[in-house]
Design an enzyme around this catalytic site. Structure first.
Site: not given
Ligand code: NAD
Length: 288
Positions: A52, A96, A119
């Site tokens: 990322k 995460q 997200d």
């Protein structure tokens, strides 16, 4: 049979993000920024985070990884998130997964302000998605919708079957297909006679997390099949939920694993970060 590679689709998205990132930096004097919060040291998560970061850098986005010890308490974690929420230089926040057992992932997702929730797991973004309202969209299913668009695969009026009902893939996938006027059949581990549903579906999205669950006998002649699954088989090879060579004999289009949906997830994360930065700048918001 058309192989639905994700790379060319992801490239278009990333090119657009790169252009917007340049304009954003020119107009604001600083870069759009993504912060990833990692609790503990899950090795797979470390690899995903590095990827990322590398992608963000290539696009001219700032990125930072905050590594927190597994011993952190929920209150301390919330404090870190609150600081990121309040920081006007941070535009996207991603926690995460997997998170340590002591945390409730849904609860933690609700600590991020919805405007920075790249997200798209905050209940407000989830609700807006299901209401068909503008919002940040979960990266993997939003990426699959981009694959349909890129390869000119019609969705409206089609019978679409989604296998899997996770919050990260299955549920938002069904919502996005429904929004595009597909008739959606939503299947899961308790669905009886799965085959009877998949066999008449024009579009089949498989996100069951079960290696090689779907062979040709499940697939309607000419159907479009998207394989979301990722697994390492005993030889260390990456495989999906679909038996590619077998399903390729009946499908009109099929996404491979790897190189299908995978590249889309990270591209959509970058898009969400850029969209969040632009939206925050346009609203003149000094969050929270
Ligand atoms: P999950 O385990 O949270 O959910 C799996 C879902 O599949 C469940 O809702 C379950 O009811 C259903 N299911 C399981 N077995 C089934 C069966 N035999 N028949 C019908 N339904 C069944 O998984 P997830 O997080 O949604 O991920 C699914 C897969 O996609 C995993 O392999 C994961 O690694 C992969 N994934 C890939 C990407 C990507 O970027 N390519 C992103 C997210 C997830």
């Amino acid at each position: 049979m058309l192989t639905l590679f994700g790379k060319p689709v992801a490239k278009n998205i990333l090119d657009q993000v790169r252009d917007k990132a340049k304009q954003f930096e020119k107009a604001s004097g600083h870069r759009a920024k993504l912060v990833v919060v990692l609790v503990g040291e899950d090795p797979a998560s470390l690899i995903y985070i590095r990827k990322k970061g590398e992608t963000a850098e290539l696009l001219g986005l700032d990125h930072e990884t905050i590594k927190l010890p597994i011993s952190i308490t929920p209150d301390e974690l919330r404090e870190y998130i609150d600081q990121l929420n309040a920081n006007p230089r941070v535009h996207g926040i991603l926690i995460q997964r997997p998170l340590p057992k002591f945390t409730d992932e849904t609860e933690v997702a609700s600590w991020i302000v919805p405007e920075k929730d790249v997200d798209a797991f905050h209940p407000l973004n989830v609700g807006r998605l299901f209401l068909g309202l503008p919002c940040l969209k979960p990266c993997t299913p939003a990426g699959i919708m981009e694959i349909f668009k890129h390869y000119k695969i019609p969705v409206s009026g089609k019978k679409a079957c989604v296998i899997g009902r996770s919050a990260i893939v299955g549920k938002p996938m069904a919502a996005l297909l429904l929004k595009e006027n597909a008739t959606v059949f939503h299947c899961h581990s308790k669905t009886p006679d799965l085959k009877s549903i998949t066999q008449f579906s024009d579009i089949l999205v498989v996100a069951a997390g079960k290696p090689h669950l779907i062979d040709a006998s499940y697939v309607k002649q000419g159907a479009v099949v998207i394989d979301v699954g990722i697994h390492h088989n005993t030889n260390g090879k990456i495989i999906g939920d679909v038996v590619f060579e077998d399903v390729a004999k009946v499908a009109s289009a099929l996404s491979p694993v790897p190189s299908g949906v995978g590249p889309m997830t990270i591209a959509m994360l970058m898009k969400n970060t850029m969209d969040a930065a632009l939206e925050l700048a346009n609203s003149g918001s000094s969050l929270p």
